[in-house]
Design a protein around this motif. Structure first.
Motif, PDB file in Angstrom:
ATOM      1  N   LYS A  64     138.578  83.015 -18.650  1.00 40.98           N
ATOM      2  CA  LYS A  64     138.021  82.014 -19.555  1.00 40.98           C
ATOM      3  C   LYS A  64     138.395  82.354 -20.990  1.00 40.98           C
ATOM      4  CE  LYS A  64     133.377  83.828 -20.357  1.00 40.98           C
ATOM      5  NZ  LYS A  64     131.961  83.490 -20.315  1.00 40.98           N
ATOM      6  N   GLN A  65     138.262  81.373 -21.852  1.00 41.47           N
ATOM      7  CA  GLN A  65     138.551  81.540 -23.273  1.00 41.47           C
ATOM      8  C   GLN A  65     137.362  82.200 -23.951  1.00 41.47           C
ATOM      9  OE1 GLN A  65     140.731  78.384 -25.419  1.00 41.47           O
ATOM     10  NE2 GLN A  65     138.845  78.183 -26.575  1.00 41.47           N
ATOM     11  N   ILE A  66     137.638  83.192 -24.784  1.00 41.40           N
ATOM     12  CA  ILE A  66     136.603  83.918 -25.522  1.00 41.40           C
ATOM     13  C   ILE A  66     136.818  83.675 -27.014  1.00 41.40           C
ATOM     14  CG2 ILE A  66     135.622  86.189 -26.044  1.00 41.40           C
ATOM     15  CD1 ILE A  66     135.217  85.437 -23.132  1.00 41.40           C
ATOM     16  N   ILE A  67     135.717  83.416 -27.720  1.00 41.85           N
ATOM     17  CA  ILE A  67     135.768  83.256 -29.174  1.00 41.85           C
ATOM     18  C   ILE A  67     134.895  84.339 -29.786  1.00 41.85           C
ATOM     19  CG2 ILE A  67     135.303  81.745 -31.142  1.00 41.85           C
ATOM     20  CD1 ILE A  67     135.587  79.374 -29.229  1.00 41.85           C
ATOM     21  N   THR A  68     135.442  85.065 -30.746  1.00 40.62           N
ATOM     22  CA  THR A  68     134.692  86.112 -31.429  1.00 40.62           C
ATOM     23  C   THR A  68     135.035  86.067 -32.921  1.00 40.62           C
ATOM     24  OG1 THR A  68     134.124  88.463 -31.342  1.00 40.62           O
ATOM     25  CG2 THR A  68     136.434  87.911 -31.039  1.00 40.62           C
ATOM     26  N   VAL A  69     134.320  86.840 -33.706  1.00 37.84           N
ATOM     27  CA  VAL A  69     134.569  86.897 -35.150  1.00 37.84           C
ATOM     28  C   VAL A  69     135.651  87.950 -35.415  1.00 37.84           C
ATOM     29  CG1 VAL A  69     133.538  87.438 -37.387  1.00 37.84           C
ATOM     30  CG2 VAL A  69     132.232  86.143 -35.703  1.00 37.84           C
ATOM     31  N   LYS A  70     136.632  87.579 -36.221  1.00 38.37           N
ATOM     32  CA  LYS A  70     137.738  88.476 -36.555  1.00 38.37           C
ATOM     33  C   LYS A  70     137.235  89.676 -37.351  1.00 38.37           C
ATOM     34  CE  LYS A  70     141.435  85.055 -36.942  1.00 38.37           C
ATOM     35  NZ  LYS A  70     142.343  84.381 -37.883  1.00 38.37           N
ATOM     36  N   ASP A  71     137.967  90.778 -37.230  1.00 32.20           N
ATOM     37  CA  ASP A  71     137.691  91.949 -38.060  1.00 32.20           C
ATOM     38  C   ASP A  71     137.780  91.546 -39.526  1.00 32.20           C
ATOM     39  OD1 ASP A  71     137.396  93.545 -35.836  1.00 32.20           O
ATOM     40  OD2 ASP A  71     139.432  94.335 -35.900  1.00 32.20           O
ATOM     41  N   GLY A  72     136.878  92.080 -40.324  1.00 32.49           N
ATOM     42  CA  GLY A  72     136.872  91.782 -41.749  1.00 32.49           C
ATOM     43  C   GLY A  72     135.969  90.621 -42.118  1.00 32.49           C
ATOM     44  N   PHE A  73     135.473  89.892 -41.110  1.00 32.95           N
ATOM     45  CA  PHE A  73     134.542  88.796 -41.357  1.00 32.95           C
ATOM     46  C   PHE A  73     133.162  89.184 -40.839  1.00 32.95           C
ATOM     47  CE2 PHE A  73     138.560  86.549 -41.492  1.00 32.95           C
ATOM     48  CZ  PHE A  73     138.370  85.617 -42.494  1.00 32.95           C
ATOM     49  N   LYS A  74     132.137  88.735 -41.528  1.00 31.16           N
ATOM     50  CA  LYS A  74     130.768  89.037 -41.122  1.00 31.16           C
ATOM     51  C   LYS A  74     130.330  88.084 -40.007  1.00 31.16           C
ATOM     52  CE  LYS A  74     126.117  89.663 -42.741  1.00 31.16           C
ATOM     53  NZ  LYS A  74     125.090  89.214 -43.605  1.00 31.16           N
ATOM     54  N   GLU A  75     129.714  88.634 -38.978  1.00 31.83           N
ATOM     55  CA  GLU A  75     129.146  87.822 -37.911  1.00 31.83           C
ATOM     56  C   GLU A  75     127.697  87.528 -38.290  1.00 31.83           C
ATOM     57  OE1 GLU A  75     129.290  87.757 -33.092  1.00 31.83           O
ATOM     58  OE2 GLU A  75     128.836  89.675 -34.016  1.00 31.83           O
ATOM     59  N   ASP A  76     127.470  86.389 -38.944  1.00 30.82           N
ATOM     60  CA  ASP A  76     126.128  86.037 -39.407  1.00 30.82           C
ATOM     61  C   ASP A  76     125.181  85.773 -38.247  1.00 30.82           C
ATOM     62  OD1 ASP A  76     126.286  85.893 -42.426  1.00 30.82           O
ATOM     63  OD2 ASP A  76     127.987  84.632 -41.879  1.00 30.82           O
ATOM     64  N   PHE A  77     125.707  85.223 -37.162  1.00 24.66           N
ATOM     65  CA  PHE A  77     124.919  84.940 -35.963  1.00 24.66           C
ATOM     66  C   PHE A  77     125.655  85.557 -34.779  1.00 24.66           C
ATOM     67  CE2 PHE A  77     124.223  81.483 -38.978  1.00 24.66           C
ATOM     68  CZ  PHE A  77     122.854  81.570 -39.136  1.00 24.66           C
ATOM     69  N   VAL A  78     124.952  86.310 -33.941  1.00 22.28           N
ATOM     70  CA  VAL A  78     125.576  87.016 -32.818  1.00 22.28           C
ATOM     71  C   VAL A  78     126.131  86.006 -31.828  1.00 22.28           C
ATOM     72  CG1 VAL A  78     125.202  88.615 -30.911  1.00 22.28           C
ATOM     73  CG2 VAL A  78     124.059  88.994 -33.097  1.00 22.28           C
ATOM     74  N   ILE A  79     127.415  86.159 -31.514  1.00 24.61           N
ATOM     75  CA  ILE A  79     128.079  85.295 -30.544  1.00 24.61           C
ATOM     76  C   ILE A  79     128.047  85.993 -29.195  1.00 24.61           C
ATOM     77  CG2 ILE A  79     130.252  84.211 -29.856  1.00 24.61           C
ATOM     78  CD1 ILE A  79     130.971  84.033 -32.834  1.00 24.61           C
ATOM     79  N   GLY A  80     127.487  85.319 -28.203  1.00 25.94           N
ATOM     80  CA  GLY A  80     127.483  85.837 -26.843  1.00 25.94           C
ATOM     81  C   GLY A  80     128.675  85.289 -26.083  1.00 25.94           C
ATOM     82  N   HIS A  81     128.884  85.804 -24.904  1.00 24.50           N
ATOM     83  CA  HIS A  81     130.010  85.337 -24.095  1.00 24.50           C
ATOM     84  C   HIS A  81     129.557  85.020 -22.683  1.00 24.50           C
ATOM     85  CE1 HIS A  81     132.109  87.699 -27.298  1.00 24.50           C
ATOM     86  NE2 HIS A  81     132.552  86.470 -27.460  1.00 24.50           N
TER      87      HIS A  81
END
Length: 108
Positions: A64-81
């Motif tokens: 499946k396709q996974i979306i996450t926050v790139k290094d160097g960017f803040k994850e303001d809201f936790v992304i689950g998978h």
């Protein structure tokens, strides 16, 4: 924690959010509602940091396709998978300016 999708649980979530009236009193609040795994946190992170903050790849094991926050960017809201378990248990607020808050709540 999974909640069945019904009006009572939506009302309970909203009660938790609005228990802190001083935080959001007379403010505009963008509230993300939806099923677990539908992309609420991903959408909010993209809205705040721009779509360039997200990294999309294909997990060959889970197929499946996974979306996450790139290094160097803040994850303001936790992304689950997962479509079955929420990463957001308590409402999470992010102040965007003096009059605007964004709230992420658990899926149902």
């Amino acid at each position: 924690m999974e909640l069945p999708c019904n009006l009572l649980n939506i009302a309970r979530c909203l009660q938790v959010i609005f228990r802190q009236p001083k935080l959001i009193d007379s403010k505009n609040v963008i509230l993300a509602l939806g099923n677990t795994g539908c992309g609420k946190s991903t959408m909010l992170n993209s809205m705040i940091n721009g779509p360039e903050s997200l990294y999309i790849y294909r997990d060959k094991v889970k197929k499946k396709q996974i979306i996450t926050v790139k290094d160097g960017f803040k994850e303001d809201f936790v992304i689950g998978h997962s479509n079955s378990s929420s990463q957001t248990f308590l409402p999470c607020f992010k102040k965007l300016d003096d009059d605007l808050f964004v709230a992420d709540i658990a899926g149902f």
